[in-house]
Enzyme design. Structure first.
Site, PDB file in Angstrom:
ATOM      1  CD  GLU A  14       3.564 -63.840  12.790  1.00 15.87           C
ATOM      2  OE1 GLU A  14       3.740 -64.466  13.858  1.00 15.87           O
ATOM      3  OE2 GLU A  14       4.503 -63.459  12.070  1.00 15.87           O
ATOM      4  CD  GLU A  19       4.336 -64.837  19.325  1.00 12.42           C
ATOM      5  OE1 GLU A  19       5.087 -65.515  18.587  1.00 12.42           O
ATOM      6  OE2 GLU A  19       4.351 -63.594  19.369  1.00 12.42           O
TER       7      GLU A  19
END
Length: 135
Positions: A14, A19
């Site tokens: 991933e 974020e």
């Protein structure tokens, strides 16, 4: 970003270009997840930085991704850089095709760490553009 041919996490990898968690405002992070580096055992490859206006202003988040290196950027400044160390798929599952996710998540084990402020709902995520270039 997640692998097109996903079978299991974190084995297939991933790539988090950016974020930001509302309970920790104006801090943005980039992370890479794989068997050899994952947050659940404290070996994650991640970098967090303070970014004034992360929740209210437009910023440019980018990634340069080759067979040898992944580097992420925030407004042209290097956020995270990780080299392919030649240790195999457990360390570098990033040679497969990945797709882009734009996700406004709420709660969860990370996003809910500081609690959930339901007075912030409803909320939106505004994206000016997404560009993909390939060599």
């Amino acid at each position: 970003m997640m692998p097109v041919n996903f079978t299991s996490w974190p084995a297939d990898g991933e790539i988090d270009i950016m974020e930001e968690v509302g309970g920790h405002p104006n801090y943005v992070s980039s992370s890479l997840h794989a068997n050899a580096h994952v947050h659940s055992n404290g070996t994650q490859v991640t970098h967090e930085m303070y970014l004034e206006g992360a929740e209210d202003d437009f910023h440019t988040y980018a990634i340069e991704w080759t067979h040898d290196n992944i580097t992420t950027y925030v407004d042209g400044q290097v956020q995270l850089s990780y080299d392919n160390r030649g240790l195999g798929r457990d360390d570098w599952p990033y040679d497969d095709p990945f797709y882009i996710i734009l996700n406004l998540a709420w709660g969860g084990t990370w996003g809910g760490t500081y609690g959930i402020d339901e007075s912030a709902l409803p909320t939106t995520m505004e994206v000016d553009y997404v560009r993909v270039f390939q060599k």
